[in-house]
Design an enzyme around this catalytic site. Structure first.
Site, mmCIF file in Angstrom:
data_model
loop_
_atom_site.group_PDB
_atom_site.id
_atom_site.type_symbol
_atom_site.label_atom_id
_atom_site.label_comp_id
_atom_site.label_asym_id
_atom_site.label_seq_id
_atom_site.Cartn_x
_atom_site.Cartn_y
_atom_site.Cartn_z
ATOM 1 N N SER A 138 7.883 3.783 0.110
ATOM 2 C CA SER A 138 6.740 2.712 1.107
ATOM 3 C C SER A 138 7.080 2.872 2.173
ATOM 4 O O SER A 138 8.225 2.818 1.827
ATOM 5 C CB SER A 138 6.599 1.930 -0.321
ATOM 6 O OG SER A 138 5.662 0.696 0.419
ATOM 7 N N ASP A 195 1.180 -1.339 0.046
ATOM 8 C CA ASP A 195 0.250 0.169 -0.299
ATOM 9 C C ASP A 195 1.185 1.510 0.001
ATOM 10 O O ASP A 195 1.338 1.428 1.021
ATOM 11 C CB ASP A 195 -1.420 -0.166 0.464
ATOM 12 C CG ASP A 195 -1.904 -0.845 0.498
ATOM 13 O OD1 ASP A 195 -2.479 -1.012 0.404
ATOM 14 O OD2 ASP A 195 -3.019 -0.803 0.638
ATOM 15 N N THR A 241 2.117 1.925 -0.569
ATOM 16 C CA THR A 241 2.850 3.101 -1.219
ATOM 17 C C THR A 241 2.212 4.044 -1.850
ATOM 18 O O THR A 241 1.353 4.408 -2.095
ATOM 19 C CB THR A 241 3.247 1.865 -2.839
ATOM 20 O OG1 THR A 241 3.800 0.433 -1.916
ATOM 21 C CG2 THR A 241 4.345 2.555 -3.202
ATOM 22 N N ILE A 242 3.783 4.497 -2.328
ATOM 23 C CA ILE A 242 3.257 5.887 -3.109
ATOM 24 C C ILE A 242 3.758 6.052 -4.074
ATOM 25 O O ILE A 242 5.516 5.461 -4.198
ATOM 26 C CB ILE A 242 2.801 7.445 -2.622
ATOM 27 C CG1 ILE A 242 4.703 8.331 -2.026
ATOM 28 C CG2 ILE A 242 2.083 7.412 -1.140
ATOM 29 C CD1 ILE A 242 5.357 8.318 -2.667
#
Length: 575
Positions: free
Chosen positions: A403, A384, A385-386
């Site tokens: 992340s 779940d 990271t950008i």
């Protein structure tokens, strides 16, 4: 008052049809508010188009911070660092300076791509013997054991020193101001705050750092993180050593020791990031670039190499034929991912062989066009990271992903620092014969991957899709959507996605059950039924299809196109 006796049977039948039709119309109207007059009907909007610069991030405030940096004379690398720092504040549910970072940079001066691996290593004092003594078969997801050195801050300074034009004080100042003065929490982040509290809210520091009077911030509520502001200020003025060799590192070491962990000051002080060469494979005339392991980027190249052997353009996207072909290609790539992808400093990883066209032809023979595979082995080799992307007026482009892993990471929140340490060490295998087996000072297998496309040695597209193991699958789908199905940059991200889950994880290299397919709502029931007849399992999931950002450059006009999808709170903006 009317009763049923008032109307004839034919009238009642007519009224029933009217009511049913009205209900269906209401449902349809609720689902689709209007029809687009250009482009694909599923697209959320048209592309953003601008000449001087473009930013696409998963949070509008971060996009605006990066855009301000560009307008103030900063370059794409400057803006990306400022956006990442801002995201660590406004989207701590996916990223932060307790995590790792990877980037691909197109440098307009040298006219070439540069890769950065800013991922951290495992604690040197933690050995495989400890896991044996504790009789653990898997590294836990949360707590002190999965914590590895956070590499993101070193990544910022590596990028800044090589390509940046502004000081770190300038780049971190917007995030510092927002952290002290507060910002309104966006809808999706409020949702993930609540979910993460259920996971890691029991650990020290969570309520003090990430709640307001014990409750996670709701949508629109003003949230402040003064501890993170102080940490950012120390980094801005003291440089990378303030984080890795100063008070911050000492605080991290002391806190981890108090929690029974192994990450130490010495582990922090000895951290290094690495410049690496991206690797590529050509898909129908387009060079697709990924970073080599310890990440999973080459899985996207392996999928595309197999798909190139099929007439994808001649298939209907909403068809069992296409979904089956894509999923079977994915299964092949992920079996190799499970066996071979690991820290190259500890293993000789056959990257060139894995992404070769010859190997793809060999593997493609294993695909039955009419039946789902149930058991596959990884290929045997003889030898779940950008996510955010920025482009500037000079032609520099950055593809950057960062992340904590598992949302907010391990739950380990060092005293008064304002961020969570990652739990990326969970990805290690405890099988000593595995490429990704645990060892002290080793980088774990990583899921976060930035991507880039060039054509005729010119930059074309910087893009990424957040979401753990979904990322290689979505990278391949974005490319297929654009090249084979003729979609534009925005449509390629908005199009309904295919997700295959349940095949091998890094701990093993055998898939025994074939996994299952999840399809977004844009796929028809006919396609689902036909896939089941072919032996595929179908399972509906919610929120697992990633988050996409992209920038594309028209090298003739110098115009940039930006895209950010509706699955996240993101925004693409240019000037």
């Amino acid at each position: 008052m009317y009763t049923s006796a008032t109307f004839s049977t034919s009238t009642l039948l007519f009224l029933s049809k009217v009511l049913i039709t009205s209900a269906l119309f209401a449902i349809s109207a609720h689902t689709i508010a209007y029809d687009r007059i250009t482009g694909e009907p599923f697209a959320s909007r048209s592309e953003v188009i601008a000449q001087n610069g473009m930013v696409a991030t998963s949070q509008p405030l971060a996009t605006q911070v990066a855009l301000d940096v560009l307008k103030q004379g900063g370059n794409a690398i400057d803006a990306a660092i400022a956006a990442n720092a801002m995201l660590g504040l406004v989207e701590p549910t996916g990223c932060g300076i307790g995590g790792d970072l990877f980037a691909i940079v197109w440098d307009a001066k040298t006219k070439r791509l540069h890769g950065l691996n800013a991922s951290g290593r495992s604690p040197k004092s933690l050995t495989m013997d400890y896991f044996k003594e504790q009789r653990l078969e898997k590294i836990p997801a949360f707590g002190a054991l999965p914590v590895s050195v956070p590499g993101a801050v070193d990544g910022w300074f590596m990028l800044n020193e090589r390509f940046g034009s502004k000081s770190m004080q300038e780049l971190l100042s917007p995030a510092i101001a927002y952290a002290r003065n507060g910002f309104p929490v966006s809808e999706l982040i409020a949702y993930y705050f609540e979910r993460n509290q259920a996971r890691i809210g029991e650990y020290p520091g969570f309520n003090e750092t990430f709640t307001i009077n014990g409750k996670t911030p709701r949508k629109g509520q003003i949230f402040k993180n003064p501890n993170l502001a102080t940490t950012y200020e120390k980094i801005a003025t003291g440089g990378r050593d303030a984080f890795y060799k100063g008070d911050i590192a000492r605080t991290i070491g002391a806190f981890m020791k108090s929690q029974g962990g192994f990450l130490s000051y010495d582990d922090m002080a000895s951290h290094t990031s690495n410049w690496i060469d991206p690797v590529s494979s050509n898909y129908r005339g387009y060079d697709v670039w990924e970073l080599p392991p310890n990440g999973q980027g080459i899985a996207a190249l392996q999928i595309l190499n197999v798909l190139e052997l099929y007439d994808i353009e001649g298939m209907e996207r909403d068809s069992a034929e296409f979904v089956h072909t894509f999923v079977e290609a994915k299964k092949l790539a992920f079996e190799d991912r499970a066996k071979y992808y690991a820290d190259p400093e500890f293993n000789e990883i056959p990257v060139d062989w894995l992404i070769s066209k010859g190997y793809a032809k060999q593997r493609q023979k294993l695909i039955n066009p009419y039946k789902a595979s149930r058991r596959l082995d990884a290929g045997k080799n003889d030898g779940d990271t950008i996510y955010l992307t920025v482009a500037d007026k000079d032609g520099n482009m950055v593809s950057l992903i960062q992340s904590n892993y598992r949302g907010m990471g391990s739950g380990m929140i060092p005293t008064d620092l304002g961020f969570v340490l990652q739990n990326r060490g969970e990805m290690f295998a405890l099988d000593e014969n595995h490429f990704n087996s645990y060892a002290p000072g080793k980088r774990p297998f990583h899921t976060i991957i930035p991507a880039f496309i060039t054509r005729n040695n010119q930059p074309m597209m910087s893009f990424g899709v957040m979401g753990g193991g979904t990322q290689p699958q979505m990278h391949a789908q974005i490319i297929v959507n654009m090249i084979d199905f003729g979609m534009n940059l925005q449509e390629a991200g908005d199009a309904p996605r295919i997700l295959h889950s349940g095949s091998s994880q890094p701990e093993g290299d055998i898939m025994t059950d074939g996994g299952y397919i999840s399809l977004e709502s844009g796929f028809s029931q006919k396609t689902r039924r036909e896939l089941m007849k072919m032996g595929h399992s179908i399972r509906d999931v919610n929120g697992a299809f990633g988050g996409y950002q992209a920038i594309m450059r028209d090298n003739k006009s110098g115009v940039y196109y930006g895209a950010s999808e509706t699955r996240k709170d993101g925004q693409a903006a240019g000037y």
